[in-house]
Design a protein around this motif. Structure first.
Motif, mmCIF file in Angstrom:
data_model
loop_
_atom_site.group_PDB
_atom_site.id
_atom_site.type_symbol
_atom_site.label_atom_id
_atom_site.label_comp_id
_atom_site.label_asym_id
_atom_site.label_seq_id
_atom_site.Cartn_x
_atom_site.Cartn_y
_atom_site.Cartn_z
ATOM 1 N N SER A 187 -69.433 -19.545 23.337
ATOM 2 C CA SER A 187 -68.693 -18.408 23.876
ATOM 3 C C SER A 187 -69.109 -18.110 25.311
ATOM 4 N N GLY A 188 -68.254 -17.363 25.987
ATOM 5 C CA GLY A 188 -68.513 -16.932 27.350
ATOM 6 C C GLY A 188 -67.325 -16.151 27.876
ATOM 7 N N THR A 189 -67.422 -15.713 29.112
ATOM 8 C CA THR A 189 -66.313 -14.986 29.721
ATOM 9 C C THR A 189 -65.521 -15.917 30.632
ATOM 10 N N ALA A 190 -64.316 -15.499 30.966
ATOM 11 C CA ALA A 190 -63.435 -16.282 31.843
ATOM 12 C C ALA A 190 -62.796 -15.332 32.842
ATOM 13 N N ARG A 191 -62.748 -15.768 34.086
ATOM 14 C CA ARG A 191 -62.114 -14.950 35.124
ATOM 15 C C ARG A 191 -60.885 -15.650 35.661
ATOM 16 N N MET A 192 -59.846 -14.867 35.870
ATOM 17 C CA MET A 192 -58.593 -15.412 36.383
ATOM 18 C C MET A 192 -58.747 -15.751 37.859
ATOM 19 N N MET A 193 -58.252 -16.894 38.228
ATOM 20 C CA MET A 193 -58.176 -17.294 39.623
ATOM 21 C C MET A 193 -56.712 -17.115 40.060
ATOM 22 N N ASP A 194 -56.186 -17.951 40.907
ATOM 23 C CA ASP A 194 -54.797 -17.790 41.290
ATOM 24 C C ASP A 194 -53.894 -18.613 40.364
ATOM 25 N N PHE B 26 -66.618 -19.624 31.404
ATOM 26 C CA PHE B 26 -68.060 -19.419 31.348
ATOM 27 C C PHE B 26 -68.561 -18.808 32.662
ATOM 28 N N SER B 27 -67.819 -17.852 33.178
ATOM 29 C CA SER B 27 -68.194 -17.206 34.428
ATOM 30 C C SER B 27 -69.446 -16.360 34.242
ATOM 31 N N ASP B 28 -70.083 -16.064 35.363
ATOM 32 C CA ASP B 28 -71.229 -15.167 35.395
ATOM 33 C C ASP B 28 -70.735 -13.855 35.991
ATOM 34 N N GLY B 29 -70.133 -13.023 35.160
ATOM 35 C CA GLY B 29 -69.482 -11.815 35.642
ATOM 36 C C GLY B 29 -68.229 -12.164 36.422
ATOM 37 N N SER B 30 -68.163 -11.701 37.668
ATOM 38 C CA SER B 30 -66.970 -11.924 38.483
ATOM 39 C C SER B 30 -67.099 -13.153 39.378
ATOM 40 N N SER B 31 -68.120 -13.967 39.148
ATOM 41 C CA SER B 31 -68.308 -15.169 39.956
ATOM 42 C C SER B 31 -68.673 -16.344 39.057
ATOM 43 N N GLY B 32 -68.788 -17.531 39.672
ATOM 44 C CA GLY B 32 -69.209 -18.711 38.931
ATOM 45 C C GLY B 32 -68.189 -19.162 37.911
ATOM 46 N N SER C 286 -73.144 -20.428 35.967
ATOM 47 C CA SER C 286 -72.303 -20.197 34.798
ATOM 48 C C SER C 286 -73.198 -19.903 33.597
ATOM 49 N N ARG C 287 -72.639 -19.174 32.634
ATOM 50 C CA ARG C 287 -73.420 -18.794 31.452
ATOM 51 C C ARG C 287 -72.646 -19.146 30.188
#
Length: 278
Positions: A269-276, A9-15, A252-253
């Motif tokens: 639904s929402g987006t997810a960003r990969m961390m390490d 549930f990221s907010d683009g490339s953050s959160g 987060s959204r």
């Protein structure tokens, strides 16, 4: 594969809300999963293993197993897309069968889960009073249009809706007292909400039952809350958007689609960003 770290549930490339994801040929035993979740240290880690045409999934916080976790399911969907490509993945949970759908969305991955069935009931006055005291609120802070309730969408939550954004921002509580209260009442989280418009909500989610002061994005409680809004005839127009985590610097959204049928599954639904990767 190792434990993936994915912010759901990221907010683009953050959160977003970080979750651990471990996909293996077979699930480790419960003690090992609990140990791994404690080492990862996020509010939840999802463990998945193939089970016929589905995936068997269990969720662990650093201190306990939980029956369903929305943000870890979104993170799992992103991990499955990373490994197998876009698709719809059936999941077998401890108490329900659901799906998560994932597809690539630029540098991130978008995912949508179908929650277990939802239900709600009014909260008892004693429970309301004790929960308000825990956070230092008064009855006058509540929004009468969204009465306190016990809500369910795969896990049990208490919802308290406030009449101002300032009241929501003022949330404070003692973690140990919150943990004792929530575990005694069988609450996975307490959802605190403010309606900016009928379709846009700001929320906060204390997760003391799992040893976590606050979650920045919580798909399970969002599903339960969307089901509750449907139950009370809230003018949601078929969907709501939720902004969570702002007050803890992790904006987060989340988006929830609400079908007409009472008790039916909610699509979150929402987006997810990969961390390490650990």
């Amino acid at each position: 594969m190792g434990v993936l770290k994915i912010a759901a549930f990221s907010d683009g490339s953050s959160g977003g809300n970080p979750a651990g994801v471990l996909i293996n040929d077979a699930l480790p035993d419960a003690a090992e999963m609990q140990h791994i979740a404690a080492e990862v240290g996020f509010s939840e880690t999802a463990f998945a293993a193939p089970d016929g045409d589905s995936w068997r999934v269990r969720y662990f916080s650093p201190e306990s197993e939980v029956p369903f976790c929305g943000h870890a399911t979104i993170a799992l969907g992103a991990a499955l897309v990373r490994r197998f490509g876009d698709g719809l993945f059936p999941l077998k949970l401890a108490q329900a069968s659901i799906t998560v759908e994932g597809f690539r969305d630029g540098a991130n991955v978008a995912a949508a889960l179908q929650s277990p069935p939802t239900r709600s009931k009014p909260a008892a006055s004693e429970l309301i009073g004790e929960s308000l005291a825990l956070f230092g609120y008064a009855v006058a802070d509540l929004d009468p249009a969204i009465p306190p309730a016990l809500i369910h969408g795969g896990a049990d939550h208490l919802v308290l809706a406030f009449n101002s954004r300032e009241a929501l921002a003022a949330m404070r509580y003692d973690l140990k007292a919150g943990q004792l209260f929530m575990r005694r009442e069988g609450l996975v989280t307490i959802l605190l909400a403010y309606a900016e418009t009928p379709r846009l909500f700001h929320t906060r989610n204390p997760f003391a039952s799992g040893g976590v002061y606050e979650d920045p994005a919580t798909g399970a409680s969002t599903a339960a809350f969307a089901g509750y809004l449907r139950d009370i005839g809230w003018p949601h127009g078929g969907a709501i958007d939720v902004v969570q985590g702002e007050d803890m610097g992790m904006r987060s959204r989340l988006h929830a689609d609400i079908p007409v049928e009472i008790g039916s599954s909610i699509r979150v639904s929402g987006t997810a960003r990969m961390m390490d990767e650990a």
